[in-house]
Design a protein around this motif. Sequence first.
Motif, mmCIF file in Angstrom:
data_model
loop_
_atom_site.group_PDB
_atom_site.id
_atom_site.type_symbol
_atom_site.label_atom_id
_atom_site.label_comp_id
_atom_site.label_asym_id
_atom_site.label_seq_id
_atom_site.Cartn_x
_atom_site.Cartn_y
_atom_site.Cartn_z
ATOM 1 N N ALA A 298 0.831 -1.209 0.000
ATOM 2 C CA ALA A 298 0.000 0.000 0.000
ATOM 3 C C ALA A 298 0.866 1.259 0.000
ATOM 4 C CB ALA A 298 -0.917 -0.003 1.226
ATOM 5 N N ALA A 299 1.972 1.212 0.741
ATOM 6 C CA ALA A 299 2.845 2.385 0.839
ATOM 7 C C ALA A 299 3.578 2.680 -0.453
ATOM 8 C CB ALA A 299 3.847 2.181 1.968
ATOM 9 N N THR B 292 -0.046 6.331 -3.851
ATOM 10 C CA THR B 292 0.538 6.767 -2.583
ATOM 11 C C THR B 292 1.775 7.617 -2.827
ATOM 12 O OG1 THR B 292 -0.248 4.748 -1.488
ATOM 13 C CG2 THR B 292 1.497 5.995 -0.387
ATOM 14 N N THR C 178 0.818 11.036 -3.908
ATOM 15 C CA THR C 178 0.370 11.830 -2.763
ATOM 16 C C THR C 178 1.566 12.299 -1.942
ATOM 17 O OG1 THR C 178 -1.718 10.613 -2.645
ATOM 18 C CG2 THR C 178 -1.035 11.788 -0.667
ATOM 19 N N LEU C 179 2.528 11.412 -1.756
ATOM 20 C CA LEU C 179 3.738 11.784 -1.021
ATOM 21 C C LEU C 179 4.486 12.926 -1.705
ATOM 22 C CD1 LEU C 179 5.249 8.360 0.114
ATOM 23 C CD2 LEU C 179 4.715 10.300 1.608
ATOM 24 N N LEU D 110 4.275 6.893 6.835
ATOM 25 C CA LEU D 110 2.987 6.494 6.278
ATOM 26 C C LEU D 110 2.333 5.533 7.250
ATOM 27 C CD1 LEU D 110 3.927 5.770 2.559
ATOM 28 C CD2 LEU D 110 2.459 7.618 3.361
ATOM 29 N N THR E 56 -0.359 2.867 7.905
ATOM 30 C CA THR E 56 -1.178 1.935 7.135
ATOM 31 C C THR E 56 -1.951 1.044 8.088
ATOM 32 O OG1 THR E 56 0.530 1.919 5.420
ATOM 33 C CG2 THR E 56 -1.153 0.213 5.298
ATOM 34 N N GLU F 12 -4.673 -0.133 3.832
ATOM 35 C CA GLU F 12 -4.634 1.144 3.130
ATOM 36 C C GLU F 12 -3.891 2.185 3.957
ATOM 37 O OE1 GLU F 12 -8.389 1.800 0.521
ATOM 38 O OE2 GLU F 12 -9.102 1.235 2.511
ATOM 39 N N VAL F 13 -3.271 3.145 3.275
ATOM 40 C CA VAL F 13 -2.620 4.260 3.946
ATOM 41 C C VAL F 13 -3.704 5.207 4.451
ATOM 42 C CG1 VAL F 13 -1.078 6.239 3.684
ATOM 43 C CG2 VAL F 13 -0.525 4.060 2.558
ATOM 44 N N ILE G 140 -0.426 10.485 6.777
ATOM 45 C CA ILE G 140 0.970 10.811 6.487
ATOM 46 C C ILE G 140 1.410 11.837 7.520
ATOM 47 C CG2 ILE G 140 2.639 11.674 4.811
ATOM 48 C CD1 ILE G 140 0.576 11.105 2.616
ATOM 49 N N VAL H 206 -6.309 11.259 3.985
ATOM 50 C CA VAL H 206 -5.262 11.168 2.967
ATOM 51 C C VAL H 206 -5.867 11.314 1.585
ATOM 52 C CG1 VAL H 206 -3.631 9.582 1.890
ATOM 53 C CG2 VAL H 206 -3.681 9.816 4.363
ATOM 54 N N ALA I 88 -4.601 13.571 -1.615
ATOM 55 C CA ALA I 88 -4.355 13.027 -2.945
ATOM 56 C C ALA I 88 -5.152 13.770 -3.993
ATOM 57 C CB ALA I 88 -4.719 11.537 -2.967
#
Length: 263
Positions: free
Chosen positions: A49-50, A55, A58-59, A121, A123, A131-132, A135, A236, A240
């Motif tokens: 997921a990470a 993800t 988004t990061l 992250l 999770t 799922e994440v 953050i 999150v 995103a």
Amino acid sequence: MTLRATAAAAVIAATALLGLAPQAVAAPGGPAPQPRAATAEHRAAATEAATAPGTLATLSRFFAREGKVSATAAQPRIEGEAIAVNHLSPEFVAGKAGAPVARLEFLASRAVSSDGQQAALWTARTEAGWEVVNIATGDDEFRYAQLGAAKLPGGTVFREPQIDAWYVTADSRVLPLDEDAVRAVGAGGTSLAAYRARVVKAYGDKLPGSAYAERGAAGGFAEGSAAGSAAGGTPVAAVAGGAGVLALGGAGVLLLRRRRSMA
């Protein structure tokens, strides 16, 4: 003393009241109970997921939120294996026979950007799978895991979210890992029985189902609520979907969590 930014899931804010509300996290798949312990399968699912493309995208926006690096140049990567993060258990506070002092709250994966920024992250297991759900900047989860392993090899590292204190426990001992924990139990730590007595006195009347909770406190205190707390949150998914945490409007105001670490 440092500041920690967090794009927290809204239900983490609501259910982390005391860290003692019914265990749940917010994510697209909906809340689900967390496993008692993190297995190799769980860690692999958290890592998947990470490291998912969405993800990482988004990061990129998360690391770019303050203009230190552009979203294009951030190039985030996940380093190492996901680690278990434990919080003070409501069953322990309630005095349930055999209840461990801490329970698994989520798995954390270390994210690093091209300019050296770090984030964790979070999770968790949801109805849709792992799922994440959050953050957060910095490396608290990983740093305290290392400190705990050095201080009490084989012990369980856990956080008391109500006061943002980190401990390690083993063989009926509870030792502090940060200055908040030192203020709570002393530099030399305390016995597990004495620690239980302290948290029962502090939180025993604030558990889910208590008169305190029934007055609308939702299980204790709003450790993560945006109103009057040190940490607030937005899902999150909202991060995103926008240009970054700072561009999310009223529901996505970036809040700062004050973090303290021992010198």
